[in-house]
Design a protein around this motif. Structure first.
Motif, PDB file in Angstrom:
ATOM      1  N   LEU A  57       0.816  -1.292   0.113  1.00 19.19           N
ATOM      2  CA  LEU A  57      -0.027  -0.013   0.115  1.00 19.19           C
ATOM      3  C   LEU A  57       0.674   1.301  -0.027  1.00 19.19           C
ATOM      4  O   LEU A  57       0.394   2.185  -0.340  1.00 19.19           O
ATOM      5  N   ASP A  58       1.984   1.115   0.253  1.00 17.28           N
ATOM      6  CA  ASP A  58       2.926   2.267   0.476  1.00 17.28           C
ATOM      7  C   ASP A  58       3.670   2.593  -0.862  1.00 17.28           C
ATOM      8  O   ASP A  58       4.611   1.881  -1.253  1.00 17.28           O
ATOM      9  N   HIS A  59       3.112   3.540  -1.549  1.00 21.97           N
ATOM     10  CA  HIS A  59       3.624   3.881  -2.763  1.00 21.97           C
ATOM     11  C   HIS A  59       4.520   4.920  -2.896  1.00 21.97           C
ATOM     12  O   HIS A  59       5.289   5.419  -4.130  1.00 21.97           O
ATOM     13  N   PHE A  60       4.480   5.892  -1.832  1.00 21.09           N
ATOM     14  CA  PHE A  60       5.390   7.246  -2.102  1.00 21.09           C
ATOM     15  C   PHE A  60       6.596   6.568  -1.450  1.00 21.09           C
ATOM     16  O   PHE A  60       6.800   6.076  -0.543  1.00 21.09           O
ATOM     17  N   HIS A  61       7.701   7.175  -2.081  1.00 22.76           N
ATOM     18  CA  HIS A  61       8.960   7.322  -1.746  1.00 22.76           C
ATOM     19  C   HIS A  61       9.020   7.221  -0.121  1.00 22.76           C
ATOM     20  O   HIS A  61       9.620   6.286   0.549  1.00 22.76           O
ATOM     21  N   GLU A  62       8.492   8.468   0.167  1.00 19.84           N
ATOM     22  CA  GLU A  62       8.770   8.632   1.605  1.00 19.84           C
ATOM     23  C   GLU A  62       8.109   7.719   2.548  1.00 19.84           C
ATOM     24  O   GLU A  62       8.523   7.448   3.603  1.00 19.84           O
ATOM     25  N   GLU A  63       6.979   6.923   2.086  1.00 14.40           N
ATOM     26  CA  GLU A  63       6.271   6.135   3.059  1.00 14.40           C
ATOM     27  C   GLU A  63       7.172   4.802   3.033  1.00 14.40           C
ATOM     28  O   GLU A  63       7.000   4.174   4.159  1.00 14.40           O
ATOM     29  N   ARG A  64       7.732   4.399   1.947  1.00 13.13           N
ATOM     30  CA  ARG A  64       8.685   3.164   2.120  1.00 13.13           C
ATOM     31  C   ARG A  64       9.762   3.687   2.759  1.00 13.13           C
ATOM     32  O   ARG A  64      10.430   2.756   3.623  1.00 13.13           O
ATOM     33  N   THR A  69       2.391   4.869   6.665  1.00 15.41           N
ATOM     34  CA  THR A  69       1.583   5.349   5.635  1.00 15.41           C
ATOM     35  C   THR A  69       1.112   6.984   5.810  1.00 15.41           C
ATOM     36  O   THR A  69       1.069   7.398   6.962  1.00 15.41           O
ATOM     37  N   ILE A  70       1.326   7.601   4.869  1.00 14.00           N
ATOM     38  CA  ILE A  70       0.858   8.951   4.829  1.00 14.00           C
ATOM     39  C   ILE A  70      -0.685   9.448   4.613  1.00 14.00           C
ATOM     40  O   ILE A  70      -1.144  10.101   5.168  1.00 14.00           O
ATOM     41  N   ASP A  71      -0.875   8.820   3.560  1.00  8.87           N
ATOM     42  CA  ASP A  71      -2.182   9.216   3.094  1.00  8.87           C
ATOM     43  C   ASP A  71      -3.339   7.884   2.916  1.00  8.87           C
ATOM     44  O   ASP A  71      -2.899   6.699   2.938  1.00  8.87           O
ATOM     45  N   THR A  73      -5.263   5.143   1.257  1.00 12.83           N
ATOM     46  CA  THR A  73      -5.238   4.636   0.186  1.00 12.83           C
ATOM     47  C   THR A  73      -6.558   3.797   0.034  1.00 12.83           C
ATOM     48  O   THR A  73      -7.039   3.360   1.039  1.00 12.83           O
TER      49      THR A  73
ATOM     50  N   ILE B 134      -0.200   4.937  -6.617  1.00 17.47           N
ATOM     51  CA  ILE B 134      -0.141   6.521  -6.380  1.00 17.47           C
ATOM     52  C   ILE B 134      -1.433   7.075  -6.670  1.00 17.47           C
ATOM     53  O   ILE B 134      -1.802   7.977  -5.741  1.00 17.47           O
ATOM     54  N   ALA B 136      -3.936   5.799  -6.179  1.00 20.40           N
ATOM     55  CA  ALA B 136      -5.050   5.395  -5.158  1.00 20.40           C
ATOM     56  C   ALA B 136      -4.944   6.461  -3.851  1.00 20.40           C
ATOM     57  O   ALA B 136      -5.832   6.521  -3.071  1.00 20.40           O
ATOM     58  N   PHE B 254       9.870   4.507  -8.428  1.00 27.37           N
ATOM     59  CA  PHE B 254       9.029   5.571  -7.872  1.00 27.37           C
ATOM     60  C   PHE B 254       8.894   6.783  -9.111  1.00 27.37           C
ATOM     61  O   PHE B 254       8.828   7.899  -8.977  1.00 27.37           O
ATOM     62  N   GLN B 257       5.475   8.645  -9.335  1.00 30.78           N
ATOM     63  CA  GLN B 257       5.617   9.492  -8.086  1.00 30.78           C
ATOM     64  C   GLN B 257       6.387  10.871  -8.881  1.00 30.78           C
ATOM     65  O   GLN B 257       5.808  11.914  -8.688  1.00 30.78           O
TER      66      GLN B 257
END
Lengths: 412, 265
Positions: A57-64, A69-71, A73, B134, B136, B254, B257
């Motif tokens: 579920l974590d697709h943002f670089h920052e999340e990984r 989780t930031i947002d 989803t 992303i 999502a 990424f 992103q």
């Protein structure tokens, strides 16, 4: 063949395993695309290859990088009975507006509680927000049962805590289930390790949730969204929020109180004479001189109240606090009016659920309060329990939503 | 109401909400299945031709079928069609070997120029949450700043169909009425409504396109699905990701992103 939907939000304290749970649900329901499982396998301390479910579920670089989780989803999976649209809401305090964004869209909630840690700050805050959002369908999932060797006593303790918390919020758990998201215990299938448990699995509990109650049997509420010109005549467009509309129906336009009649019901490329709750239609209306966005068409026998003042429960989402006298704008369905919080009746810390102050002059991020609201102009309003669409609102400052609320009492 | 009715009504509500608040707006039409379904919903929302321009971002690298389809239905549906091109001639455009630079120049920058010229306050786009992780995380009403940046770390709260609008006049809103739809729902809706789609989606010689971008950067997938019924059956069973044939998603980690934070759709 085409299954009905249910929107589920997964909430709970940070690190109690929300993303892991969703990742595992996607896997166990067969919803993962080919190759995705290989991408998330990591070596554990003993160099065994184990899937890191939350990475799905974590697709943002920052999340990984930060492993959080930031947002909120959304992901999708299906059981035999339903398609679930599943919303992963972050558990950090600073992402509260993302949690609320996710939870406000859901038909039901899964509250995840770490069996060892028990009820924590965000568990309480999320439960309080679920109650405020009117989210009464809640399943409590006591997670990480593998960490305690599946022991029943540990589950019983966490389950009792969870039940007490929900009861305090006037919520009742539809089910309280011992699970291990990491191991897949009691999600799609049962586990030997929890052989003492004879309640439903998470899939069974989800499938046994009742579907959302249709709003069609309630009194008519049709907030006008816009007015188009069609064949030279005004057509009021909008969504039937509750009740039904039909040709020839008598109605009252609020807040002005003008008696009108519905002349025709329009949908593009369709021949219609009526529409039910949830449908977006255009209405030709007889007897109204000036219809605009924000007018609300109501059942004349059971109209909404016309109110300039009411009491409400609000949650403050903005990082910037509210201070006495700050001008705000209230939006309720398609209505909008300049507003102010006249008085804070009670202010509560949503993490501890302890009252902070009465007659406060300030509201801070993540606080919940009972307030008296005063508007510059009257709107059509209902109690939240009577008609959700006209009983909930947002407060806006500089075009940004800073708070949400529900109407608790409208004085005569 | 069926699940498709629910999705349809929600989208129509969002489209009308966008227009109620932003008369100076436009929609993006890539001529693919999703934005053609969006165009169908827009026509439903306004009882016929959209009251705003329909924008095709033309990279000059699209399939012949896409151009034919565009011109035919722009005329048939009486659209106010705007074609946005990158200012740079194709010969001087980045080599499509560098996908980040190419997508950014030919798509994002073409769109930037158009928005600067027309001062659009809002754009309707047909992106869906199930397309890419992303996407999502998107909002229905998603603000961009003047350099098109998507501040995904601080997105506005959205509840009960109340949407914050961007306060800065240099910004525009991306509005996503189809965020809740899945690929399968799009095809079921296309079948139910009889929405026309380009022939590239249907199998010829054992292959079909599942997601369509530029001719140079998308690959057909193995498939014998030659009809709408076949496609729907195929999607119910498949475990292959929709954008598996789209090169720009996977050139580097990424990538999506990076593209999206620069203003890509």
């Amino acid at each position: 063949m085409d299954l009905p939907w249910l929107r589920i939000v997964v909430v709970g304290h940070v690190d109690h395993g929300k993303s892991t749970l969703i990742g595992r649900l996607l896997h166990d329901s067969g919803a993962l695309p080919e190759g995705r499982l290989d991408e998330i396998v990591r070596a554990d301390a003993a160099a065994n290859a184990v899937p890191e479910w939350a990475l799905l579920l974590d697709h943002f670089h920052e999340e990984r990088e930060q492993e959080r989780t930031i947002d909120s989803t959304q992901a999708f999976f299906a059981t035999g009975r339903r398609v679930y649209r599943i919303i992963d809401a972050p558990g950090h305090r600073e992402f509260l507006k993302n949690m609320v964004t996710g939870a406000a869209q859901a038909d039901a909630a899964v509250l995840v509680i770490d069996v060892e840690a028990g009820v924590m700050e965000q568990t309480r805050r999320h439960a309080a927000l679920l109650a405020l959002l009117g989210q009464t369908r809640v399943i409590a999932a006591v997670n990480k049962m593998d960490r305690v060797g599946g022991r029943r006593e540990d589950f019983d303790r966490a389950a009792a805590d969870a039940a007490a918390l929900l009861a305090r919020m006037n919520l009742r758990a539809h089910a309280v289930i011992p699970i291990s998201a990491q191991q897949g215990w009691n999600l799609a299938v049962r586990s030997e390790a929890l052989a003492w448990y004879d309640g439903p699995t998470l899939f069974e509990a989800l499938d046994s949730l009742p579907s959302p109650e249709p709003q069609s049997h309630r009194p008519l509420r049709f907030p006008v969204q816009d007015v188009y010109t069609r064949e030279g005549r005004p057509l009021a467009v909008g969504r039937v929020e509750s009740g039904r509309v039909f040709e020839g129906q008598a109605a009252v336009l609020l807040p002005d109180g003008v008696r009108v009649r519905i002349q025709s019901v329009a949908r593009f490329l369709e021949n219609r004479t009526s529409a039910e709750a949830g449908e977006c239609v255009g209405l030709a209306i007889e007897g109204a001189h000036d219809i605009r966005r924000g007018a609300v068409l109501c059942d004349p026998a059971v109209p909404a109240k016309v109110a300039r003042r009411f009491e409400a429960n609000v949650f403050w989402l903005s990082d910037a606090p509210w201070e006495q006298g700050n001008p705000l704008v209230l939006r309720c369905a398609t209505q909008q009016a300049p507003a102010k919080i006249e008085r804070v009746i009670r202010r509560v810390n949503s993490a501890s659920l302890e009252p902070i102050a009465t007659n406060a002059t300030r509201l801070e991020h993540a606080e919940v309060a009972r307030v008296a609201i005063e508007l510059d102009a009257p709107i059509a309003a209902d109690g939240f329990g009577d008609c959700p669409a006209l009983g909930r609102f947002v407060l806006v400052k500089n075009q940004t939503v800073v708070a949400g609320g529900t109407i608790a009492a409208i004085p005569h | 109401m069926t699940d498709l009715d629910e999705l349809e009504n929600k989208s129509i509500y969002l489209i009308r909400e966008a227009y109620a608040r932003h008369r100076n707006m436009a929609m993006l039409w890539s001529i693919g299945k999703d934005s053609t379904a969006l165009l169908w919903l827009v026509r439903k929302a306004f009882f016929g031709p959209p009251p705003f321009p329909v924008v095709h971002i033309d990279t000059g690298r699209k399939f012949r079928e896409i151009y034919e389809f565009r011109d035919r239905f722009a005329a048939e549906w009486n659209l106010n069609l705007l074609i946005a091109r990158s200012g740079r001639a194709l010969e001087s455009a980045p080599s499509f070997a560098d996908k980040l630079a190419c997508c950014t120049e030919l798509k994002t920058n073409a769109l930037k120029r158009l928005i600067a010229e027309r001062r659009f306050e809002a754009l309707l786009l047909a992106i869906r949450r199930d397309e890419h992780g992303i996407r999502a995380k998107e909002r229905f009403f998603s603000p961009r700043d003047s350099s098109f940046c998507w501040n995904y770390l601080d997105q506005p709260a959205e509840l009960w169909d109340q949407f914050g609008a961007a306060a800065d006049p240099d910004t525009h809103l991306r509005i996503h009425p189809m965020l809740d739809w899945r690929e399968l729902d799009i095809w079921r809706y296309i079948r139910r409504e009889g929405i026309p789609v380009t022939s590239l989606y249907f199998a010829r010689g054992g292959k079909r396109f599942r997601s369509i971008g530029c001719e140079c950067c998308c690959q057909p997938v193995e498939s014998d699905a030659a009809t709408l019924d076949d496609i729907i059956e195929e999607l119910r069973a498949t475990r292959i990701a929709e954008r598996a044939g789209r090169a720009q998603d996977k050139e580097q980690a990424f990538m999506m992103q990076k593209l999206r934070s620069l203003g890509y759709m």
